[in-house]
Design a protein around this motif. Sequence first.
Motif, PDB file in Angstrom:
ATOM      1  N   GLN A 138       0.863  -1.191   0.000  1.00  0.00           N
ATOM      2  CA  GLN A 138       0.000   0.000   0.000  1.00  0.00           C
ATOM      3  C   GLN A 138       0.901   1.242   0.000  1.00  0.00           C
ATOM      4  N   ARG A 148       0.406   4.279  -8.093  1.00  0.00           N
ATOM      5  CA  ARG A 148      -0.652   3.267  -8.050  1.00  0.00           C
ATOM      6  C   ARG A 148      -0.232   2.128  -7.139  1.00  0.00           C
ATOM      7  N   LYS A 150      -2.085  -0.875  -4.018  1.00  0.00           N
ATOM      8  CA  LYS A 150      -3.340  -1.599  -3.751  1.00  0.00           C
ATOM      9  C   LYS A 150      -4.398  -0.720  -3.103  1.00  0.00           C
ATOM     10  N   THR A 151      -3.990   0.285  -2.361  1.00  0.00           N
ATOM     11  CA  THR A 151      -5.002   1.168  -1.779  1.00  0.00           C
ATOM     12  C   THR A 151      -5.113   2.496  -2.537  1.00  0.00           C
ATOM     13  N   THR A 152      -4.326   2.630  -3.618  1.00  0.00           N
ATOM     14  CA  THR A 152      -4.509   3.796  -4.497  1.00  0.00           C
ATOM     15  C   THR A 152      -4.588   3.279  -5.932  1.00  0.00           C
ATOM     16  N   PRO A 153      -5.635   2.477  -6.230  1.00  0.00           N
ATOM     17  CA  PRO A 153      -5.663   1.853  -7.564  1.00  0.00           C
ATOM     18  C   PRO A 153      -5.786   2.879  -8.690  1.00  0.00           C
ATOM     19  N   TYR A 154      -6.223   4.085  -8.360  1.00  0.00           N
ATOM     20  CA  TYR A 154      -6.355   5.103  -9.399  1.00  0.00           C
ATOM     21  C   TYR A 154      -5.310   6.204  -9.224  1.00  0.00           C
TER      22      TYR A 154
ATOM     23  N   TYR B 119     -13.683  -9.664   1.733  1.00  0.00           N
ATOM     24  CA  TYR B 119     -14.370  -9.141   0.553  1.00  0.00           C
ATOM     25  C   TYR B 119     -15.886  -9.162   0.779  1.00  0.00           C
ATOM     26  N   GLU B 146      -8.500  -2.917   0.647  1.00  0.00           N
ATOM     27  CA  GLU B 146      -8.035  -2.811  -0.749  1.00  0.00           C
ATOM     28  C   GLU B 146      -9.202  -2.911  -1.720  1.00  0.00           C
ATOM     29  N   LEU B 147     -10.172  -3.780  -1.404  1.00  0.00           N
ATOM     30  CA  LEU B 147     -11.342  -3.890  -2.283  1.00  0.00           C
ATOM     31  C   LEU B 147     -12.149  -2.592  -2.249  1.00  0.00           C
ATOM     32  N   LYS B 150     -10.694  -0.010  -4.400  1.00  0.00           N
ATOM     33  CA  LYS B 150     -10.939  -0.254  -5.818  1.00  0.00           C
ATOM     34  C   LYS B 150     -12.371   0.120  -6.197  1.00  0.00           C
TER      35      LYS B 150
END
Lengths: 342, 467
Positions: A138, A148, A150-154, B119, B146-147, B150
């Motif tokens: 993260q 980018r 896992k906690t900032t996928p964008y 999840y 994390e999910l 997203k």
Amino acid sequence: MADNPAVDQKSAKANFASDQDVRWCPGCGDYAILAQMKKVLPEIGVPREKVVFISGIGCASRFPYYINSYGFHTIHGRAPAVATGVKLANPELSVWIITGDGDSLSIGGNHLLHLCRRNLNVNIILFNNQIYGLTKGQYSPTSPVGKRTKTTPYGSLDTPFNPMSLVLGAGASFVARTIDRDTKHMAATFKRAAAHKGCSFVEVYQNCIIFNDGAFQSVTDPKIKQENLLYLEDGRELVYGADNDKGIRLEGLKLEAAALNGPESRNGLLKHQETMPDEAYTYLLSKMTERPDLPTPIGVFRALERPTYDEVFMQQIDDVTQKKGKGNLKELFITGNTWKVD
Amino acid sequence: MLQTRERPKPVVLPAYCKGCGRCVSACPQHCITLGTEINPESGLIPVEIDLEKCNGCGLCFAACPEPYGLTAYDPLMDLDESYLKFPDEDSSTAPVPQEISGETLPLPPVEPLMIKGTYAAAIGALLAGCRHFFGYPITPSTEGAELMAKLLPNLNGVFVQAVSEVATVNMMYGCGGAGMPCMTFTSSPGFSLMLEGVSYMIGAEVPGVFINIMRGGPGLGNIGPEQADIKLACRGLGHGNTHAIVLTPDSPQEMLDLTMLAFELTFKYRNPVVLLGDGYLGQITGKVKLPERMIKPGIPSWGVYGDDMHRRNLICSIQLSEPDLEIHNLHLNEKYQRIIESEQRADCFHCDDADTLIIAANTPARMAKGAVQVLRDRGVKAGLFRPITLWPFPIDILAPLLPKLRQIVIVEASNGQLEDELRLALSHAEIIDVPPISHVRHFGGVLPQQQEIIDRVLETIDTEVTS
């Protein structure tokens, strides 16, 4: 604490090796830091039993297991507080805080600042890999905008911390940066940190091969690093480049890179001064990493002696004792508003 | 004809003057003196003015730091009593805050999902209308966060990775105070850090859902499954008179269902809700059916929502007057009592004719269920009593089963924290006639095994037979 040639290097290094299996990922930059630390420790002239390693939580914080000295694996972000307790209980100890960018700059930001402010005579080694490795990828307080994870996928929105600027602002008396790939420089920096009386802060650029590989490529890739690295040496001009053909000048309140061609072009180049009492110059150095047109300085940014917390603390105890005499608990109990009931 | 405009002279508004005395030293004519009488409106001592020598220089106006303490006299000023007093709060024109009710919307049928526990909980939160997530990475709960990271951005939702669990809980305090459903995923050491904020949320009656995927402790412990936070969640939610509903799922399906229930309950009671999973439950994958309906939340009447209608609302947990704080605590006690009376939940498996009752929650309940089946095949009348709420403990559901029992076996991955909850509940319910209680316990990330549960049950029966 100069080098002691009498110490047999090899056996001394082995002296600090612990019996633990090292559990970092293969290829992790932490191995290089561990190796240099084991090399440097015998040379600083402090016996093994006077050395304490204190860490918080994170990959870096597994470090104390791998050094055969006293060790504390403590609470997330709180290593500076634990170290304060250790040092004040036994000021003779050589105390090393091992931390990472997540540990010391997010949850531990507060403790780190106050450690620097107080100038406790300890050493902090911050492994900066710009990611949370232990929780598997993260973003951290030093991850760049747009990163980018896992906690900032964008892409991350957070403006990162600049660790050097931060600790300078908090009043750290020794501030340095080194790189995991440059082992000689790292060893020399650790030695300087150990020798400094006061709070020594060292940032180590450390590559996380699994979750953030190549974060420091511009200063580690042999093909380009010479153009991007500025080695700081006390009293030497700020000159860099493969052919030492570039330098740093102060233009107004800004640093500017200048091409060096001929003796005149060297006029007005800044000369590095570790002991500059005013923070402004060192602060400008710390901000260079935020400028794509300037190189990354490594080495000792600042080494300024000022009274250490443990020193003034013990001094105060002595002063009060001298003024009021040695305390007597029995007398203390019967002073003030106390009386006897028959 | 030459006209001069007379300069205005000062007037003290006694209800606002705090008697600081700055005007006293500012006045060159020495017209102003510190007062001697307490003003009943403010409880302070306003200054007194003698206008005989006043030349209207105006220096006293400039010296007065209060907006209305000492001001220039204006003939248009209405110096009747209402002007000199504090405005009457009841005459405020602010509208009375109203609730904007939420909606339940149909969810189109979809195939069941095969997902891990964290999840499932994250999806449950989204279906319950949660669009605000705050959290800090900690194993073994991080995948849920994390999910959310997203999914939330394109659902018009907010995901923030805070700098710590301390920051997390206070972000939840703020978001919940605004009347919005919010949540976090954390694990034991992180939950410890949140407790200060939880106490404030309970005191200020702010909702929020805490999903604690419990791991081995104390201290840093490890990342294996343990149930060692039962005591913390049921008995130790920070300082003061605190309680929160504690839900314990045993499968990914229940991680979803109970998360949705948690959001319903947290708003129903204006109180945080804790969902306790364990390390395995967070990580195991299972079949999860989605519900037929989802929730579009409204705005509660008490929320600090930022519109005109809700502008009177104030969220706080401080009550400086002792009798007021006692009244607030009595109100909380009344709420806790209502929860105890109406929110006890448990799952009974083969309990009707059971003479041997195994009590377990979370993952250990899965081993216990297996043990019950094997014992039934061997002719032992075993049953599993699985509390779904640990606080309130489902004693009203358990009590009718007790007279038939020859033994109770508590199976847990902790040092007896579940057993303590049972014994407290029995004691409070004044149930004295209790069958012998034995236990199977493991710690540190080790879970009880089916065979040792069977052995424990049979051992007690054998002892009974021989004696």
